[in-house]
Design an enzyme around this catalytic site. Structure first.
Site, mmCIF file in Angstrom:
data_model
loop_
_atom_site.group_PDB
_atom_site.id
_atom_site.type_symbol
_atom_site.label_atom_id
_atom_site.label_comp_id
_atom_site.label_asym_id
_atom_site.label_seq_id
_atom_site.Cartn_x
_atom_site.Cartn_y
_atom_site.Cartn_z
ATOM 1 N N LYS A 1 0.842 -1.204 0.000
ATOM 2 C CA LYS A 1 0.000 0.000 0.000
ATOM 3 C C LYS A 1 0.873 1.249 0.000
ATOM 4 C CE LYS A 1 -3.895 -2.217 2.276
ATOM 5 N NZ LYS A 1 -4.480 -2.667 3.530
ATOM 6 N N ASP B 1 -11.272 3.022 4.106
ATOM 7 C CA ASP B 1 -11.675 1.605 4.028
ATOM 8 C C ASP B 1 -13.200 1.467 3.993
ATOM 9 O OD1 ASP B 1 -9.884 -0.434 3.688
ATOM 10 O OD2 ASP B 1 -9.360 -0.633 5.814
ATOM 11 N N GLN C 1 -4.880 -1.315 9.618
ATOM 12 C CA GLN C 1 -4.795 -2.665 9.044
ATOM 13 C C GLN C 1 -5.431 -3.692 9.976
ATOM 14 O OE1 GLN C 1 -3.443 -3.463 5.894
ATOM 15 N NE2 GLN C 1 -4.325 -5.461 6.347
#
Ligand code: NDP
Length: 294
Positions: free
Chosen positions: A54, A121, A98
């Protein structure tokens, strides 16, 4: 019939190109450089690989990447304090924590501490609610990537029968909402669904998001249907990654299919970058990039 292969790797490269162009415009015309902060708690090897990837792709499209690596025994209070700082930092337009988090940390609490406008997200309860009510939301990356590939392949999805196998909060449910938003007739299947093959046989679009390698067979697929395989699985004794669909038999019957690897996977990070640009535009009252949002 042999299916068209939907090349997620090539499509993701195209999306990253569009993101990079938009980032350049934001810099040139508005003096803005979008920034994405990724928070990793602990040393889970798979999470470390994702976070590295990422960060690399964020920099490649011209955005700023801020990585925060915290030890596995980080307290909830310390993690929440970091999120507060990132929420308040004007250089940070997107925040991603994460998952999975170590067991002593409450994921819901942590995710819901993120400013919803920076929740790239799309897991914050506000964004879940906005998506569910058809309002402008930050949309979870994997379902957004699937939707982009479907729109690219079909143009309009209106009136198509879609079956989503899996009802998780990160893939199945938001995927179903997005398909509904594009006027599909949507069925959500799960582990208690009766006669799953028969349900799947009715679908013009099959989204497999189960986590069971090669579960969906070609004789479940309606001839000509489009199959999007979200699964990423390993099989003991065999090398490589495997989807939730038995690729060879499904590709014999489907009209189009995504491979694993090289299908949905690459689209997920591309959509994270797209969401970060979208968040930057929204935060600054600017027009959103065309084609990069739901
Ligand atoms: P979850 O484990 O959270 O959800 C799996 C879903 O599948 C559940 O709703 C479960 O039903 C359903 N299910 C399990 N067994 C069956 C069965 N035999 N028949 C029908 N349905 C079944 O998984 P995720 O949604 O997080 O992930 C799904 C897959 O997608 C995994 O392989 C994961 O690795 C992959 N993935 C890939 C991503 C990418 O970037 N490409 C991103 C995220 C996930 P029930 O609710 O009844 O238990």
């Amino acid at each position: 019939m042999t299916a068209t292969i939907i090349d997620g790797k090539a499509f993701a490269a195209k999306v990253r190109g569009q993101v990079a162009e938009h980032v350049q415009r934001l810099k040139d015309e508005h003096g803005l450089t979008p920034g994405l902060a990724v928070v990793l708690v602990g040393e889970d090897p798979a999470s470390q690989v994702y976070v590295r990837s990422k960060g690399k792709q964020t920099v490649e499209v011209g955005m700023n990447s801020y990585e925060h690596k915290l030890p596995a025994d980080t307290s909830e209070a310390d993690l929440l304090a970091l999120i507060e700082r990132l929420n308040a930092d004007p250089a940070v337009n997107g925040i991603l924590v994460q998952l999975p988090l170590p067991k002593h940390l409450n994921s819901d609490l942590v995710i819901n501490a993120i400013d919803p406008a920076k929740d790239v997200d799309g897991f914050h309860i506000s964004n879940v609610g906005l998506l569910g009510t058809g309002q402008k939301a930050m949309v979870p990356c994997t379902p957004l990537g699937c939707l982009m590939m479907l729109r690219d392949h079909h143009g309009s999805l209106s009136g198509m029968n879609a079956v989503v196998i899996g009802r998780s909060n990160i893939v199945g449910k938001p995927m179903a909402q997005l398909l509904l938003g594009d006027s599909c007739t949507v069925t959500i299947a799960h582990s208690r669904t009766r006669d799953l093959p028969e349900v799947v046989r009715r679908a013009d679009i099959v989204i497999a998001a189960v986590g069971r390698p090669e579960m969906v067979h070609g004789d479940w697929i309606k001839p000509g249907a489009t199959v999007i395989d979200v699964g990423i699985n390993r099989i003991e004794g065999r090398n490589g990654l495997f989807g939730d669909c038995d690729f060879d038999s499904c590709a014999e019957v489907a009209g189009a299919i995504t491979p694993v690897p090289g299908g949905v996977g690459p689209m997920t990070i591309a959509c994270l970058l797209a969401n970060t640009v979208t968040a930057t535009c929204r935060a600054n009252g600017l027009a959103e990039p065309q084609g990069l949002t739901a």
